[in-house]
Scaffold this active site. Structure first.
Site, short mmCIF file in Angstrom:
data_model
loop_
_atom_site.label_atom_id
_atom_site.label_comp_id
_atom_site.label_asym_id
_atom_site.label_seq_id
_atom_site.Cartn_x
_atom_site.Cartn_y
_atom_site.Cartn_z
N ARG A 155 36.40 -47.16 -19.83
CA ARG A 155 36.15 -45.73 -20.21
C ARG A 155 36.56 -44.89 -19.03
NH1 ARG A 155 30.68 -42.24 -19.62
NH2 ARG A 155 31.92 -40.61 -20.46
N HIS A 200 35.61 -34.46 -18.84
CA HIS A 200 34.48 -34.79 -17.99
C HIS A 200 34.52 -34.08 -16.77
CE1 HIS A 200 32.26 -38.76 -16.63
NE2 HIS A 200 31.83 -37.93 -15.86
N GLU A 205 28.31 -35.74 -20.86
CA GLU A 205 27.02 -34.86 -20.51
C GLU A 205 26.94 -33.50 -20.55
OE1 GLU A 205 26.18 -36.45 -16.62
OE2 GLU A 205 25.61 -38.47 -17.49
N ASN A 212 24.23 -42.12 -21.35
CA ASN A 212 24.31 -42.26 -20.02
C ASN A 212 23.18 -42.36 -19.49
OD1 ASN A 212 27.12 -42.01 -20.17
ND2 ASN A 212 27.22 -40.14 -18.97
N TYR A 225 20.48 -43.58 -16.44
CA TYR A 225 20.22 -44.07 -15.02
C TYR A 225 18.84 -44.13 -14.61
CZ TYR A 225 25.12 -43.10 -14.23
OH TYR A 225 26.41 -43.43 -14.20
N GLU A 262 27.42 -45.16 -19.79
CA GLU A 262 27.20 -45.11 -18.44
C GLU A 262 25.81 -45.94 -18.00
OE1 GLU A 262 27.90 -42.16 -15.91
OE2 GLU A 262 29.48 -41.19 -17.16
C1 NOJ Z 1 27.15 -39.52 -14.72
C2 NOJ Z 1 28.64 -38.91 -14.70
O1 NOJ Z 1 29.12 -38.79 -15.84
C3 NOJ Z 1 29.34 -39.28 -13.51
O2 NOJ Z 1 30.31 -38.62 -13.52
C4 NOJ Z 1 28.49 -39.55 -12.66
O3 NOJ Z 1 29.13 -39.98 -11.27
C5 NOJ Z 1 27.34 -40.61 -12.73
N1 NOJ Z 1 26.53 -39.84 -13.68
C6 NOJ Z 1 26.58 -40.91 -11.60
O4 NOJ Z 1 25.98 -39.75 -11.01
#
Ligand code: NOJ
Length: 537
Positions: free
Chosen positions: A116, A161, A207, A347, A349, A421
């Site tokens: 990606r 992006h 995002e 995405n 985290y 992600e």
């Molecule tokens: C999401 C973002 O898409 C990416 O650009 C960023 O580096 C990562 N999160 C980590 O924060």
């Protein structure tokens, strides 16, 4: 300090030999983790499942003013303000512009099924729709795509992006103005025309919910718009600008998908989706109002991003809180917005606690409609929700992935999803040695635990088609600079040599279904249903 590949290989053998039972699992806010016999395996996922890694143009390419590329919003922002620690910027980044062949080789040796990456808007259209296409920019991405295809790696392309030609900011204020929709459609059209014969997976925008927060509410990303109490900026209105920006992004997405479906999809047979930043929100306390706050936070993020392209309008709850500040879609717009995604990009985290502000006191920035009257915190009664990382709001909470996937599955009738992600940034340590950086056992534990959590959601029927590690290599983490490292590879900042971390070797073995590393985990259920694919690859 530079490490030679042979030294690294010896290091790997040693570490692997000792790590058949590596302990030190992530502590989960007091919740004990299980040392497990059966770590998650490749075979716990369907055969066509895409295991990949991700990057984005500004974060890895560099070559910021070469071969006809114009300055973009991030170039200008970082040149004038200085981003990252010590004013670092993406001028050179990982030098990927000149090292992409090496990087594709690296992906190939990992066994990645998909990569990606994003297209730098100002590299292929230096003046947006006000100028010509830059043939050298097109050539660069053609070479990437051709070589990926040659190696059997699926190109998974994000059209936008974060970066766009600065001229669009200066001419009309970029995403604050509906004209940006036309510019975006023109950009996307150029991408479909130039690359669509080989690209089968498109993401329109990465995002949008986070870009609006960082750029227009907190004002820490370009164009540095905010108002008090969020911050002090030269321009902006933190309570309403994010709503307009999101509206323009969503309409840009919808118009682009209409174009793709009418003009390109019938011939090119690709899929197109949208990616949001998806925290999982958990109630801070067991009170009814905190439960409602967590639900509201999900709606104000996930619902805000995906309800319009799936149902054709914003969630009613957002209208209730924002009233006339929330823009409206015309009947014609609702029509093309509705059902305008083939897949949902997640995405993910971290999970984070949500506290209600309608019945209890909160900070001034949380106690307002733009935040859904929700305060977020990583801490409950002095205990963190999960192990901290170098990103302020990212904690290691593996169950969050299963929870968010279940939420998205239920809200959107199990539309196909990709985890676009998921990644771990080791806490920053002063004067850390390269040997320590590449010995990233914690990153392996992270991905094992998150993959086990994903397998659980899929075992319960969630239609997830792929998983991308952020990131292929350490790169430029926006305003956090180069010390925040998410990569499977370490990048030497002087020579740009890429050094595989232990996690790279683990991912390679995992993809081959040959993982020897028995780390932390949650018992992984076997998948009951194998997923069908929209496309055979
Ligand atoms: C999401 C973002 O898409 C990416 O650009 C960023 O580096 C990562 N999160 C980590 O924060």
């Amino acid at each position: 300090m530079e490490l030679k590949s042979s030294t690294i290989n010896v290091l790997f053998v040693l570490i692997f030999a000792c790590s058949s039972r590596i302990l030190g699992a992530f502590s989960n806010g007091g919740e004990s983790t299980v040392k497990q016999q059966n770590p998650v395996k490749r075979s716990d996922f369907p055969s066509g499942f895409l295991f990949g890694a991700a990057t984005s143009a500004y974060q890895v390419e560099g070559a910021y003013s070469e071969d006809g590329k114009s300055l973009n919003n991030w170039d200008v922002f970082c040149h004038s303000k200085g981003c990252g620690e010590n004013g670092e910027n993406g001028d050179v980044a990982d030098n990927h512009y000149y090292m992409f062949m090496n990087d594709i080789e690296m992906m190939h040796s990992l066994g990645l099924k998909a990569y990606r990456f994003s297209i730098s808007w100002s590299r292929i259209l230096p003046r947006g729709r006000f100028g010509e296409v830059n043939p050298l920019g097109i050539m660069f991405y053609n070479r990437i795509i051709d070589n990926l295809v040659l190696k059997g790696i699926e190109p998974f392309v994000t059209i936008h992006h974060g970066d766009f030609p600065q001229e669009l900011e200066e001419k009309y204020g970029s995403w604050l103005d509906p004209q940006m929709q036309d510019d975006f459609v023109h950009f996307a059209d150029t991408c479909f025309k130039s690359f669509g014969d080989r690209v089968k997976y498109w993401i329109t925008i990465n995002e949008p919910n986070l870009v609006t927060e960082m750029g227009y509410e907190r004002g820490v990303y370009p164009p540095n718009h905010c108002s008090q109490p969020f911050g002090i900026c030269l321009a902006g209105d933190s309570d309403v600008e994010p709503l307009f920006v999101m509206h323009n992004m969503l309409l840009a997405h919808g118009k682009t998908v209409k174009l793709y479906r009418e003009t390109y999809q019938p011939k090119q047979s690709g899929l197109i989706g949208l990616v949001a930043h998806c925290f999982m929100y958990e109630p801070l306390t067991d009170s009814d109002s905190d439960h409602k706050a967590a639900e509201r936070a999900l709606i104000f993020n996930i619902g805000w991003s995906f309800d319009p392209p799936i149902f054709g309008d914003y969630p009613q709850e957002m209208r209730d809180y924002h009233g006339s500040d929330l823009p409206r879609f015309s009947p014609e717009e609702k029509d093309f917005m509705k059902n305008s995604i083939d897949f949902i990009g997640i995405n993910h985290y971290s999970a984070i606690y949500a506290k209600d502000c309608t019945n209890s006191s909160c900070s001034e920035t949380a106690n307002r409609a733009i935040k859904g009257f929700v305060e977020i915190t990583g801490e409950r009664d002095g205990v963190l929700i999960g192990e901290p990382t170098s990103m302020p709001r990212f904690f290691v909470v593996p169950r969050g992935l299963e929870e968010i996937v279940n939420y998205v599955r239920d809200r959107y009738n199990n539309k196909p999803m990709f985890i676009t992600e998921n990644g771990y940034s080791s806490p920053k340590v002063q004067d850390i040695k390269v040997e320590e950086i590449v010995n990233d056992v914690k990153r392996i534990e992270f991905h094992q635990a998150y993959l086990a959590s994903l397998a659980k959601a899929m075992g319960n029927g969630a239609d997830v088609r792929g998983y991308f590690i952020w990131s292929l290599m350490d790169n430029y983490e926006w305003t956090q600079g180069y010390k925040v490292r998410f990569g499977l590879h370490y990048v030497d900042r002087v020579t740009f040599n890429r050094v595989p971390k232990l996690s790279a070797r683990w991912y390679q073995d995992f993809i081959k279904n040959n993982s020897q590393v028995d780390l932390l985990g949650i018992t992984t259920p076997k998948l009951v249903h194998k997923q069908a694919y929209l496309y055979d690859i």
